[in-house]
Design an enzyme around this catalytic site. Structure first.
Site, short mmCIF file in Angstrom:
data_model
loop_
_atom_site.label_atom_id
_atom_site.label_comp_id
_atom_site.label_asym_id
_atom_site.label_seq_id
_atom_site.Cartn_x
_atom_site.Cartn_y
_atom_site.Cartn_z
N LYS A 281 1.39 7.26 -2.62
CA LYS A 281 0.56 6.92 -1.20
C LYS A 281 1.20 6.23 -0.04
O LYS A 281 1.43 6.77 1.07
CB LYS A 281 -0.81 5.72 -1.67
CG LYS A 281 -1.71 7.01 -2.57
CD LYS A 281 -3.03 5.81 -2.76
CE LYS A 281 -2.59 4.80 -3.67
NZ LYS A 281 -2.13 5.53 -5.23
N ILE A 282 2.04 5.17 -0.55
CA ILE A 282 2.80 4.40 0.60
C ILE A 282 4.15 5.08 0.71
O ILE A 282 4.50 5.32 2.03
CB ILE A 282 3.26 3.06 -0.17
CG1 ILE A 282 1.84 2.07 -0.16
CG2 ILE A 282 4.17 2.13 0.81
CD1 ILE A 282 2.11 0.77 -1.13
N ARG B 29 8.28 -4.04 -5.82
CA ARG B 29 8.31 -5.11 -6.83
C ARG B 29 9.64 -5.49 -6.91
O ARG B 29 10.66 -4.78 -6.80
CB ARG B 29 7.58 -4.53 -8.05
CG ARG B 29 6.32 -4.51 -8.25
CD ARG B 29 5.40 -5.57 -8.04
NE ARG B 29 4.12 -5.64 -8.17
CZ ARG B 29 3.10 -5.48 -6.90
NH1 ARG B 29 3.71 -5.50 -5.60
NH2 ARG B 29 1.89 -5.35 -7.21
N ASP C 252 10.46 -7.77 0.92
CA ASP C 252 9.16 -8.27 0.75
C ASP C 252 8.74 -9.07 -0.59
O ASP C 252 7.92 -9.32 -0.66
CB ASP C 252 8.08 -7.31 1.49
CG ASP C 252 6.59 -7.74 1.57
OD1 ASP C 252 6.65 -8.93 2.41
OD2 ASP C 252 5.74 -7.51 1.12
N GLU D 280 9.76 -14.00 -7.60
CA GLU D 280 8.81 -14.41 -6.59
C GLU D 280 7.88 -15.52 -6.89
O GLU D 280 7.37 -16.41 -6.21
CB GLU D 280 8.57 -13.44 -5.65
CG GLU D 280 7.54 -12.53 -6.29
CD GLU D 280 6.95 -11.51 -5.36
OE1 GLU D 280 7.67 -10.54 -4.75
OE2 GLU D 280 5.46 -11.22 -5.21
N HIS E 107 5.86 -11.42 0.31
CA HIS E 107 4.90 -10.28 -0.08
C HIS E 107 3.82 -10.30 0.90
O HIS E 107 2.50 -10.62 0.46
CB HIS E 107 4.48 -10.82 -1.49
CG HIS E 107 4.23 -9.66 -2.29
ND1 HIS E 107 4.51 -9.52 -3.75
CD2 HIS E 107 3.13 -8.77 -2.13
CE1 HIS E 107 4.05 -8.42 -4.22
NE2 HIS E 107 3.26 -7.69 -3.25
P1 NAI Z 1 1.33 5.20 -6.03
O1 NAI Z 1 0.89 4.98 -7.53
O2 NAI Z 1 0.55 5.88 -5.09
O3 NAI Z 1 2.89 5.92 -6.14
C1 NAI Z 1 3.79 5.18 -6.65
C2 NAI Z 1 4.66 6.48 -7.10
O4 NAI Z 1 5.97 6.08 -7.69
C3 NAI Z 1 4.19 7.83 -7.79
O5 NAI Z 1 4.46 9.07 -6.70
C4 NAI Z 1 4.85 7.89 -8.94
O6 NAI Z 1 5.12 9.27 -9.35
C5 NAI Z 1 6.22 7.28 -8.69
N1 NAI Z 1 7.03 6.71 -9.64
C6 NAI Z 1 6.58 6.41 -11.01
N2 NAI Z 1 7.46 6.05 -11.81
C7 NAI Z 1 8.64 6.34 -11.16
C8 NAI Z 1 9.82 6.36 -11.42
N3 NAI Z 1 10.62 5.67 -12.71
N4 NAI Z 1 10.85 6.48 -10.52
C9 NAI Z 1 10.65 6.99 -9.16
N5 NAI Z 1 9.33 7.07 -9.01
C10 NAI Z 1 8.27 6.91 -9.88
O7 NAI Z 1 1.66 3.75 -5.55
P2 NAI Z 1 1.57 3.12 -4.21
O8 NAI Z 1 0.12 2.85 -3.58
O9 NAI Z 1 2.30 4.07 -3.00
O10 NAI Z 1 2.27 1.69 -4.37
C11 NAI Z 1 3.70 1.71 -4.59
C12 NAI Z 1 4.22 0.46 -5.07
O11 NAI Z 1 3.98 -0.45 -3.92
C13 NAI Z 1 3.21 -0.14 -6.00
O12 NAI Z 1 3.74 0.25 -7.38
C14 NAI Z 1 3.36 -1.55 -5.89
O13 NAI Z 1 4.24 -2.35 -6.68
C15 NAI Z 1 4.02 -1.68 -4.36
N6 NAI Z 1 2.85 -2.57 -3.51
C16 NAI Z 1 3.37 -3.54 -2.87
C17 NAI Z 1 2.57 -4.17 -1.75
C18 NAI Z 1 3.14 -5.37 -0.90
O14 NAI Z 1 2.25 -6.22 -0.53
N7 NAI Z 1 4.37 -5.47 -0.80
C19 NAI Z 1 1.19 -3.99 -1.66
C20 NAI Z 1 0.96 -2.71 -2.52
C21 NAI Z 1 1.42 -2.04 -3.29
#
Ligand code: NAI
Length: 327
Positions: free
Chosen positions: A154-155, A231, A255, A260, A292
């Site tokens: 998504k992101i 992360r 971030d 952290e 964060h």
């Molecule tokens: P999402 O689940 O929609 O997308 C994650 C993507 O990573 C998926 O397309 C998945 O196939 C891929 N993925 C999984 N394993 C992988 C690997 N070994 N190598 C490469 N890609 C891989 O998650 P979303 O919502 O896009 O969030 C992404 C990350 O952002 C979260 O896991 C979370 O850690 C982080 N996050 C950070 C925030 C912040 O405030 N800094 C807030 C929200 C999320």
């Protein structure tokens, strides 16, 4: 329902109080993080609500289970801090907020990139001191540069759209590529070798732990800009520091940081920071750290509270919300 909230800040409570009172829920807000020492604060509650740096390991889950806690509600998307297998064994339901505002995180990532490459963080401090010199503030155009996006969920996909708006060439790596997305997928090695800017949007797993280490940095272009709003432990912070000192990494915008949990979300001004790596990284002119903060928009806070309360309400009725985490 009675829910104990851990690691609560004053910006968390208004939206939760609003949605909670509409659903006849009672919340106890604790500033302390959930740990083995603090888990007993949840006594008498039906569930706990936790955030990214709370500890939800086997020992904590045992204590929660002994007190009759039935649900652990994560008010975040990532769940690397939860022993899901153990929660399952103890019969505790774990729910999360899978998406609350992917725009918030993607936009913050671009904010960090622009700040870094156009030296806005430097200029802001200078002009406040009436220093109007431009020396050392030369940046570079994003237009025409190649951005490598790791994780096209998504992101990552929103960040890709933003980058395309800036005229950047996008390449990506994902363990599970999205079919027919029009995204140019390449191997992780190729991405590291070709990208001028690399942004991480994948979860922290055993696979992705320290995916940026000394060897990976060695493959990257000289002057590469690294963005991590995912992360902290995706990047080996010590290797990053070495890469910056060697002038290989041109800039880093973080971030998140692998250690952290001990420092982020707290005011340590006036204290001596014990983490030498973090202190050294922050001392670098080409490193920007936000604590964060990428998720922190009004829209995201409201969505987090609404979804978390809906998750809890479904549990209390014996229903599924669809946001349960399965092992
Ligand atoms: P999402 O689940 O929609 O997308 C994650 C993507 O990573 C998926 O397309 C998945 O196939 C891929 N993925 C999984 N394993 C992988 C690997 N070994 N190598 C490469 N890609 C891989 O998650 P979303 O919502 O896009 O969030 C992404 C990350 O952002 C979260 O896991 C979370 O850690 C982080 N996050 C950070 C925030 C912040 O405030 N800094 C807030 C929200 C999320």
């Amino acid at each position: 329902m009675k829910i104990a909230f851990f690691d609560t800040k004053n910006y968390d409570t208004p939206a939760f109080e609003q949605f909670g009172s509409e659903n006849d829920m009672h919340f106890k807000f604790y500033e302390t993080k959930l740990t083995e020492d603090t888990a007993s604060l949840a006594k008498g509650c039906d569930g706990v609500c936790v955030f990214v740096n709370d500890t939800v390991n086997a020992a904590v889950i045992d204590t929660l289970a002994d007190m009759g806690i039935g649900i652990i509600a994560l008010r975040c998307a990532g769940y690397n801090n939860v022993d899901l297998q153990h929660a399952k064994e103890k019969g505790i339901t774990v729910v999360r907020v899978p998406a609350y505002s992917p725009y918030a995180v993607a936009e913050h990532t671009m904010a960090l990139l622009l700040t870094s490459v156009r030296r806005v963080h430097k200029a802001y401090i200078r002009t406040r001191d009436f220093n109007f010199s431009l020396n050392g503030l030369t940046g570079f155009d994003l237009h025409g540069k190649t951005v490598g996006v790791v994780g096209t969920g998504k992101i990552g996909r929103i960040f890709i759209d933003i980058c395309r708006g800036f005229g950047m060439n996008v390449i990506a790596f994902d363990k599970f590529p999205v079919k027919d997305s029009g995204i140019e997928y390449v191997s992780l090695d190729e991405l590291f070798e070709r990208a001028d800017v690399i942004s991480f949007h994948c979860p922290l797993t055993e696979d992705t732990y320290h995916m940026v280490d000394a060897e990976a940095i060695g493959r990257m272009k000289k002057g590469v800009v690294l963005l991590n709003t995912s992360r902290g432990a995706l990047i080996d912070a010590e290797a990053l520091l070495e890469g910056i000192k060697a002038r290989k990494v041109g800039a880093a915008c973080l971030d998140v940081y692998e250690e952290e949990a001990d420092v982020f979300f707290q005011d340590f001004s006036g204290h001596i920071i014990a983490d030498d790596i973090l202190a050294r990284l922050i001392s670098m002119p080409n490193v920007i750290v936000t604590s964060h903060q990428a998720f922190l928009t009004e829209e995201a806070l409201s969505n987090i509270a609404e979804t978390t309360v809906a998750n809890l309400a479904a549990f209390s009725k014996g229903e599924k919300s669809g946001n349960e985490l399965e092992v």
